[in-house]
Enzyme design. Sequence first.
Site, short mmCIF file in Angstrom:
data_model
loop_
_atom_site.label_atom_id
_atom_site.label_comp_id
_atom_site.label_asym_id
_atom_site.label_seq_id
_atom_site.Cartn_x
_atom_site.Cartn_y
_atom_site.Cartn_z
N SER A 1 -7.07 -1.21 10.24
CA SER A 1 -7.70 -2.14 9.48
C SER A 1 -9.33 -2.72 10.27
CB SER A 1 -6.85 -3.54 9.97
OG SER A 1 -7.63 -4.70 9.62
N TYR B 1 -2.32 -9.81 15.90
CA TYR B 1 -2.35 -8.96 14.81
C TYR B 1 -3.13 -7.84 15.05
CZ TYR B 1 -2.85 -6.26 10.51
OH TYR B 1 -3.12 -5.08 9.58
N LYS C 1 -3.39 -3.54 16.13
CA LYS C 1 -4.02 -2.40 15.43
C LYS C 1 -4.82 -1.63 16.51
CE LYS C 1 -2.32 -2.79 11.59
NZ LYS C 1 -1.25 -1.46 11.22
N ILE D 1 0.90 -1.36 0.13
CA ILE D 1 0.14 0.06 0.08
C ILE D 1 1.01 1.42 0.11
CG2 ILE D 1 -1.85 1.13 1.11
CD1 ILE D 1 -2.54 -1.63 2.47
N ASN E 1 -1.25 -15.30 1.90
CA ASN E 1 -2.39 -15.50 2.85
C ASN E 1 -3.95 -15.18 2.51
OD1 ASN E 1 -0.67 -16.24 5.20
ND2 ASN E 1 -0.03 -14.16 5.26
N ASN E 2 -3.76 -14.15 1.60
CA ASN E 2 -4.94 -13.28 1.32
C ASN E 2 -5.64 -13.99 -0.24
OD1 ASN E 2 -3.33 -10.87 2.67
ND2 ASN E 2 -5.25 -11.31 3.50
N LEU E 3 -7.01 -13.55 -0.14
CA LEU E 3 -7.52 -14.45 -1.54
C LEU E 3 -6.95 -13.99 -2.83
CD1 LEU E 3 -9.92 -16.02 -2.42
CD2 LEU E 3 -11.36 -14.04 -2.44
P1 NAD Z 1 3.43 -4.61 3.46
O1 NAD Z 1 4.03 -5.80 4.47
O2 NAD Z 1 3.55 -4.69 1.87
O3 NAD Z 1 4.33 -3.13 3.91
C1 NAD Z 1 4.71 -2.92 5.13
C2 NAD Z 1 5.97 -2.44 4.71
O4 NAD Z 1 6.56 -1.99 6.08
C3 NAD Z 1 7.15 -3.26 4.38
O5 NAD Z 1 7.66 -2.91 3.40
C4 NAD Z 1 7.90 -3.63 5.54
O6 NAD Z 1 9.10 -3.87 4.88
C5 NAD Z 1 7.89 -2.37 6.36
N1 NAD Z 1 8.08 -2.50 8.03
C6 NAD Z 1 7.61 -3.50 8.85
N2 NAD Z 1 8.14 -3.32 10.01
C7 NAD Z 1 8.87 -2.33 10.00
C8 NAD Z 1 9.81 -1.81 10.92
N3 NAD Z 1 9.98 -2.06 12.06
N4 NAD Z 1 10.61 -0.70 10.53
C9 NAD Z 1 10.47 -0.16 9.00
N5 NAD Z 1 9.69 -0.84 8.17
C10 NAD Z 1 9.06 -1.77 8.69
O7 NAD Z 1 1.98 -4.34 4.00
P2 NAD Z 1 0.78 -3.46 3.40
O8 NAD Z 1 -0.20 -4.43 2.77
O9 NAD Z 1 1.35 -2.65 2.14
O10 NAD Z 1 0.27 -2.88 4.65
C11 NAD Z 1 0.63 -1.54 5.14
C12 NAD Z 1 -0.33 -1.20 6.32
O11 NAD Z 1 -1.83 -1.49 6.04
C13 NAD Z 1 0.13 -2.23 7.58
O12 NAD Z 1 0.21 -1.36 8.85
C14 NAD Z 1 -1.04 -3.14 7.56
O13 NAD Z 1 -1.17 -3.74 8.81
C15 NAD Z 1 -2.12 -2.38 6.97
N6 NAD Z 1 -3.43 -3.03 6.38
C16 NAD Z 1 -3.00 -3.87 5.38
C17 NAD Z 1 -4.16 -4.38 4.88
C18 NAD Z 1 -3.92 -5.61 3.70
O14 NAD Z 1 -4.82 -6.27 3.57
N7 NAD Z 1 -2.75 -5.39 3.01
C19 NAD Z 1 -5.40 -4.24 5.62
C20 NAD Z 1 -5.67 -3.44 6.48
C21 NAD Z 1 -4.42 -2.82 7.27
C1 WQD Z 2 -10.98 -12.97 1.99
C2 WQD Z 2 -12.06 -14.20 1.92
C3 WQD Z 2 -11.62 -16.19 3.11
C4 WQD Z 2 -7.59 -17.23 0.76
C5 WQD Z 2 -7.22 -10.43 6.17
C6 WQD Z 2 -6.98 -9.87 7.40
C7 WQD Z 2 -7.36 -8.58 7.78
C8 WQD Z 2 -6.67 -7.54 6.87
C9 WQD Z 2 -7.13 -8.03 5.26
C10 WQD Z 2 -4.79 -6.47 7.44
C11 WQD Z 2 -12.35 -14.70 3.06
C12 WQD Z 2 -11.44 -16.57 1.67
C13 WQD Z 2 -9.03 -16.44 1.47
C14 WQD Z 2 -7.85 -18.28 0.36
C15 WQD Z 2 -10.16 -18.27 0.61
N1 WQD Z 2 -5.63 -7.48 6.76
N2 WQD Z 2 -10.40 -16.84 1.31
N3 WQD Z 2 -9.25 -18.88 0.11
O1 WQD Z 2 -9.48 -12.59 5.90
O2 WQD Z 2 -11.01 -10.78 5.22
O3 WQD Z 2 -8.90 -10.27 6.00
O4 WQD Z 2 -6.70 -9.53 5.12
O5 WQD Z 2 -5.29 -5.83 8.51
O6 WQD Z 2 -6.83 -8.07 9.03
O7 WQD Z 2 -7.62 -10.85 8.44
O8 WQD Z 2 -8.73 -11.43 3.93
O9 WQD Z 2 -8.03 -12.13 1.45
O10 WQD Z 2 -7.40 -13.38 3.55
O11 WQD Z 2 -9.81 -13.50 2.84
O12 WQD Z 2 -11.36 -19.01 0.40
O13 WQD Z 2 -6.70 -18.86 0.04
O14 WQD Z 2 -11.34 -15.12 0.87
O15 WQD Z 2 -12.00 -17.21 3.87
O16 WQD Z 2 -13.90 -15.18 2.99
P1 WQD Z 2 -9.56 -11.35 5.46
P2 WQD Z 2 -8.40 -12.70 2.70
#
Ligand code: NAD
Ligand code: WQD
Length: 338
Positions: free
Chosen positions: A123, A147, A151, A12, A196-198
């Site tokens: 989140s 986790y 948050k 992001i 981990n994500n879909l």
């Molecule tokens: P990401 O892992 O791609 O990016 C996080 C970055 O932070 C990475 O580049 C990592 O190297 C860096 N980082 C981690 N710990 C650090 C530290 N101690 N010092 C310096 N750098 C550090 O993750 P993302 O998907 O881009 O997520 C960004 C933020 O958004 C996170 O806080 C995450 O919890 C939050 N978030 C993500 C999602 C999602 O689904 N991707 C959803 C909700 C919230």
């Molecule tokens: C989406 C849907 C799964 C993978 C997670 C974190 C949340 C936030 C976003 C950071 C669900 C299904 C998934 C797979 C599947 N991250 N699924 N097969 O669980 O909504 O949220 O990421 O803050 O904290 O929990 O996202 O993409 O993992 O799952 O069927 O291989 O897809 O059951 O219904 P989720 P996800």
Amino acid sequence: MRILVTGGAGYIGSHTCVVLLEAGHTVTVIDNLCNSSAIALERVQELAGKPLRFVEGDIRNRADLDRVFEGGIDAVIHFAALKAVGESCEQPLRYFDNNIGGTITLMQAMEAHGVQRLIFSSSATVYGQPDSVPIKENAPLRATNPYGRTKLVMEQLIQDWCAARPEVSAVLLRYFNPVGAHSSGRIGEDPRGEPNNLMPYIAQVAVGKREFLRIYGDDYPTPDGTGIRDYLHVVDLAVAHLKSLDYTAAHSGCEAFNLGTGRGYSVREMVNAFQIAAGRPVPSQVEDRRSGDVSELTADPFEANARLSWHAKLELSAMCADVWRWQQQNPNGFINEA
Ligand code: NAD
Ligand code: WQD
């Protein structure tokens, strides 16, 4: 403005850096690259046609932060965190230290250097299992894994800091499910190991890196039985950070906003949409529910729409097409390029 982006090399963060540079801001990134590649930042600069400053460092290290703030910073966008739910259950102390410890050190450095504006990546996970959907910001908060608890704690620490320092302005952005990639195909989500994500999992099946998608349960109380989420395009999400910077200029205190489209899609709908975008089949197999998953999570984005003047604009078809372009052009993520 001079913006510090923590975790700016990540998924992001990198998309947000492009949007910030394009809007004319000066960008400094601090990232320890624990879950990202510096190549992403090279591509950010190439896409924006402008340079940024990159400091490879850790937000838990006060000396690294002082070095960054000494360059002059007006606002901080704080992405740096560990984010894998399963891993957080196995290594909770690492998550507490990195996420909570890092945020405390960051706030201390901000205070020491007189920086008063903070945008925080929260989140939808802070809502746990919601009583009803779509979710409003005043819904009960109850994280269900380490986790999510980091948050929640970080939100509370930022609120307490704002209460004690009326000059500070903070925005807590509760992202729902960010997906998609830059439309150029140059930057995108690059998970290490098995996703981990879909969405990244579907993309890796479509490109042939994985055999089939495991659908975690088709016995949920939803129309097709699979889980429903509010997926939003990462570029829309990046724009929300720009809007939040404007908001902090006009408001003090601490406010939380949901960021989502307000529209949910099931796992099966996501698979179908991706198959259409990619023109390829995505084989899948139904398995048991994944522990901790909820049936349906969608945002009520009214507050962000009204008060941040932000709306998610990009449709599911664009989310899928952009992920597919990124996946095809970079089948191994950022790894192939030196
Ligand atoms: P990401 O892992 O791609 O990016 C996080 C970055 O932070 C990475 O580049 C990592 O190297 C860096 N980082 C981690 N710990 C650090 C530290 N101690 N010092 C310096 N750098 C550090 O993750 P993302 O998907 O881009 O997520 C960004 C933020 O958004 C996170 O806080 C995450 O919890 C939050 N978030 C993500 C999602 C999602 O689904 N991707 C959803 C909700 C919230
Ligand atoms: C989406 C849907 C799964 C993978 C997670 C974190 C949340 C936030 C976003 C950071 C669900 C299904 C998934 C797979 C599947 N991250 N699924 N097969 O669980 O909504 O949220 O990421 O803050 O904290 O929990 O996202 O993409 O993992 O799952 O069927 O291989 O897809 O059951 O219904 P989720 P996800």
